[in-house]
Design an enzyme around this catalytic site. Sequence first.
Site, PDB file in Angstrom:
ATOM      1  N   TYR A  27      -1.690  -0.344  10.371  1.00  0.00           N
ATOM      2  CA  TYR A  27      -1.435  -0.640   8.818  1.00  0.00           C
ATOM      3  C   TYR A  27      -0.514  -0.576   8.066  1.00  0.00           C
ATOM      4  CZ  TYR A  27      -3.696  -1.118   4.763  1.00  0.00           C
ATOM      5  OH  TYR A  27      -3.927  -0.907   3.343  1.00  0.00           O
ATOM      6  N   SER A  49       0.896  -0.803  -0.385  1.00  0.00           N
ATOM      7  CA  SER A  49      -0.155  -0.226  -0.172  1.00  0.00           C
ATOM      8  C   SER A  49       0.470   1.153   0.198  1.00  0.00           C
ATOM      9  CB  SER A  49      -0.765   0.249   1.579  1.00  0.00           C
ATOM     10  OG  SER A  49      -1.890   1.245   1.517  1.00  0.00           O
TER      11      SER A  49
END
Length: 252
Positions: A152, A139
Site C-alpha cells: 500500500y 498518502s
Amino acid sequence: MNRIAFITGATSGFGRACAHRFAEAGWSLVLSGRREERLAELREALEDKVPVHTAVLDVRDDAAVKAMVEALPDEFAGVTCLINNAGLALAPQPTQQVDLADWHTMIDTNVRGLANVTHALLPTLIEQGAGTSIINLGSVAGDTPYPGSHVYGATKAFVKQFSYNLRCDLLGTGVRVTDVAPGLSETEFTLVRTGGNQDAHDALYQGTTPLSAEDIAEQIFYVATLPAHININRMDVMPVRQAWAPFAIDRD
Ligand code: NDP
Ligand code: 8X3
C-alpha cells in the site's frame, strides 16, 4: 472556463465528499466508481444543483476507462479537474502473511488504475490548458514506513513520484498536478483494509480526532480553485492528534 470535475471513487469517503463540495460551488460533475446504487444516490442528491454524469467504472480496466472517457457527453467532455481518488489498502498483516492477490489488487488499483485514468484524460486536460488540475490521492504512507503498509505505502510512493514527474512533462501546458497526501482519515478505508472488520474500524478512530472526508474534500477544492499560476506540488495533511513514531528496534 467550464468547470468540470472528474472524480474516481466517488461512491464513498473523499470522493463522495468532493462531489458534494464541488457541486456546492457549481461545478459540473463526472462521477465514477464500481457501486452503481451509490452513484445513483449521488446523482439524485446533486443533479438538482449541477449537471451530473455518472458511470460505473473499475479503474483497473484500461479499455473501459478509455471507452468511458471517449463516450462522455459533449456537456461533460471538457474536463478541467481530474481527481484521481479511487484506491484502497488491503491486508494490514505483516507482509510475509499477505496473499499475492492482495498485493496485485492494490497495485492494479492504486498504480495501474490511476495511470489508466490519467492517460485517458491527459489530452483533454492539456486542451483545456491553464487552470486545469490533476489531483492525485497519495498518502502519508507514501513516505512514512509502518508495519502492515507494505505494498500500500509503496503504491502511494508511486503516486507522489508520478505526480512530480507529470509536472515536469506538463510544464508549459498550464496543467497543474498535486499529490494530496492525507494521514488518518475516517472513511470506509479501514473497513475495506480489514475485510469489513467494524471493531478494527472503531478501535482505530476511537478516542482521537481523525480527519473527515469533508476535511480532505475542502483541501482538494482549495487546490483546484487556486489562481491558475499556482501549483501546490504536495499537500501532506494530518490530524493534529497524529504524528510519527520512533524507530522500532529488534533486541535480544
Ligand atoms: P473509501 O474506501 O471510503 O473510498 C474508496 C473509493 O475508491 C470508493 O469510492 C471505491 O468505490 C473506490 N474504488 C476502490 N477500488 C476501485 C476500483 N477498482 N475502481 C474504481 N473505484 C474504486 O476510502 P477513502 O475515501 O479513504 O480513500 C480514497 C483515497 O484516499 C484512496 O486512494 C486512499 O488510498 C486514499 N487515502 C485514504 C486515507 C484514509 O485514511 N482514509 C489517507 C490517505 C489516503 P467502489 O467500491 O464503488 O468502486
Ligand atoms: C491511509 C493513511 O495512515 O493508514 O493512506 O497509511 S494511513
